[in-house]
Design a protein around this motif. Sequence first.
Motif, PDB file in Angstrom:
ATOM      1  N   SER A   1      27.413  43.460  41.837  1.00  0.00           N
ATOM      2  CA  SER A   1      28.669  42.234  41.974  1.00  0.00           C
ATOM      3  C   SER A   1      29.211  41.950  40.913  1.00  0.00           C
ATOM      4  CB  SER A   1      27.856  41.012  42.682  1.00  0.00           C
ATOM      5  OG  SER A   1      26.806  40.470  41.595  1.00  0.00           O
ATOM      6  N   SER A   2      28.717  42.391  39.778  1.00  0.00           N
ATOM      7  CA  SER A   2      29.526  42.086  38.467  1.00  0.00           C
ATOM      8  C   SER A   2      30.370  43.062  37.788  1.00  0.00           C
ATOM      9  CB  SER A   2      28.358  41.421  37.114  1.00  0.00           C
ATOM     10  OG  SER A   2      27.598  42.780  37.053  1.00  0.00           O
ATOM     11  N   TRP A   3      30.153  44.221  38.836  1.00  0.00           N
ATOM     12  CA  TRP A   3      31.072  45.345  38.259  1.00  0.00           C
ATOM     13  C   TRP A   3      32.610  45.097  38.835  1.00  0.00           C
ATOM     14  CZ3 TRP A   3      29.821  49.362  35.304  1.00  0.00           C
ATOM     15  CH2 TRP A   3      30.812  50.609  35.676  1.00  0.00           C
ATOM     16  N   THR A   4      33.523  45.287  37.966  1.00  0.00           N
ATOM     17  CA  THR A   4      34.964  44.832  38.186  1.00  0.00           C
ATOM     18  C   THR A   4      35.724  46.237  38.353  1.00  0.00           C
ATOM     19  OG1 THR A   4      35.297  44.735  35.813  1.00  0.00           O
ATOM     20  CG2 THR A   4      34.824  42.719  37.197  1.00  0.00           C
ATOM     21  N   HIS A   5      35.176  47.295  38.267  1.00  0.00           N
ATOM     22  CA  HIS A   5      36.015  48.588  38.048  1.00  0.00           C
ATOM     23  C   HIS A   5      35.636  49.529  39.437  1.00  0.00           C
ATOM     24  CE1 HIS A   5      36.418  48.192  33.783  1.00  0.00           C
ATOM     25  NE2 HIS A   5      34.931  47.635  33.809  1.00  0.00           N
TER      26      HIS A   5
ATOM     27  N   LYS B   1      17.195  46.669  28.192  1.00  0.00           N
ATOM     28  CA  LYS B   1      18.416  45.850  27.718  1.00  0.00           C
ATOM     29  C   LYS B   1      19.286  45.391  28.672  1.00  0.00           C
ATOM     30  CE  LYS B   1      22.144  45.321  24.610  1.00  0.00           C
ATOM     31  NZ  LYS B   1      23.435  45.453  24.308  1.00  0.00           N
ATOM     32  N   ASN B   2      19.221  43.908  29.198  1.00  0.00           N
ATOM     33  CA  ASN B   2      20.102  43.613  30.197  1.00  0.00           C
ATOM     34  C   ASN B   2      21.588  43.598  29.732  1.00  0.00           C
ATOM     35  OD1 ASN B   2      18.239  42.548  32.171  1.00  0.00           O
ATOM     36  ND2 ASN B   2      17.462  41.190  30.551  1.00  0.00           N
ATOM     37  N   VAL B   3      22.422  43.978  30.792  1.00  0.00           N
ATOM     38  CA  VAL B   3      23.939  44.052  30.233  1.00  0.00           C
ATOM     39  C   VAL B   3      24.786  43.684  31.409  1.00  0.00           C
ATOM     40  CG1 VAL B   3      23.499  46.081  28.846  1.00  0.00           C
ATOM     41  CG2 VAL B   3      23.925  46.719  31.263  1.00  0.00           C
ATOM     42  N   SER B   4      25.754  43.265  31.143  1.00  0.00           N
ATOM     43  CA  SER B   4      26.900  42.562  32.097  1.00  0.00           C
ATOM     44  C   SER B   4      27.753  43.895  32.585  1.00  0.00           C
ATOM     45  CB  SER B   4      28.062  41.912  31.184  1.00  0.00           C
ATOM     46  OG  SER B   4      28.665  42.682  30.369  1.00  0.00           O
ATOM     47  N   GLY B   5      28.626  43.656  33.516  1.00  0.00           N
ATOM     48  CA  GLY B   5      29.411  44.625  34.159  1.00  0.00           C
ATOM     49  C   GLY B   5      30.117  45.192  33.162  1.00  0.00           C
ATOM     50  N   GLU B   6      30.714  44.695  32.371  1.00  0.00           N
ATOM     51  CA  GLU B   6      31.836  44.953  31.045  1.00  0.00           C
ATOM     52  C   GLU B   6      30.988  45.827  30.061  1.00  0.00           C
ATOM     53  OE1 GLU B   6      34.883  45.372  30.814  1.00  0.00           O
ATOM     54  OE2 GLU B   6      35.005  44.736  32.788  1.00  0.00           O
ATOM     55  N   GLU B   7      29.582  45.438  29.626  1.00  0.00           N
ATOM     56  CA  GLU B   7      28.792  46.347  28.840  1.00  0.00           C
ATOM     57  C   GLU B   7      28.631  47.794  29.324  1.00  0.00           C
ATOM     58  OE1 GLU B   7      26.312  42.970  26.030  1.00  0.00           O
ATOM     59  OE2 GLU B   7      26.084  42.957  28.288  1.00  0.00           O
ATOM     60  N   ALA B   8      28.008  47.430  30.919  1.00  0.00           N
ATOM     61  CA  ALA B   8      27.559  48.826  31.537  1.00  0.00           C
ATOM     62  C   ALA B   8      28.845  49.900  31.560  1.00  0.00           C
ATOM     63  CB  ALA B   8      27.344  48.438  32.742  1.00  0.00           C
TER      64      ALA B   8
END
Length: 107
Positions: A99-103, A7-14
């Motif tokens: 790079s999509s991780w905002t935490h 399942k491909n996930v975004s930073g928020e989903e991860a």
Amino acid sequence: MSDSNVKNVSGEEAYKIINEEKELIILDVRSKEEYDNGHIPGAKLLPVQVLSMRIDELGVYIDKPILVYCASGVRSPRAVETLIENEFTNIYHLSRGISSWTHKLTK
């Protein structure tokens, strides 16, 4: 990467998965230098270049959920393919990488 085990996930989903999946393994497939400059808290470093040679280290996690990421989502698909070839069944792929991780990252 159209396998039903991925399942491909975004930073928020991860981030949400990390907080909800208590047995989740986080796999960073970047270089040691990149990892040392910042990684997702709790991530295990296993660079994509050596993953197939060291896959046995992950054997105990074969049925556990595993989140795979690299820097931008270019290298991690190779790692995901290696996991699929070795019968891992519950893979999350951080599709745009760290790079999509905002935490907050750990150093």
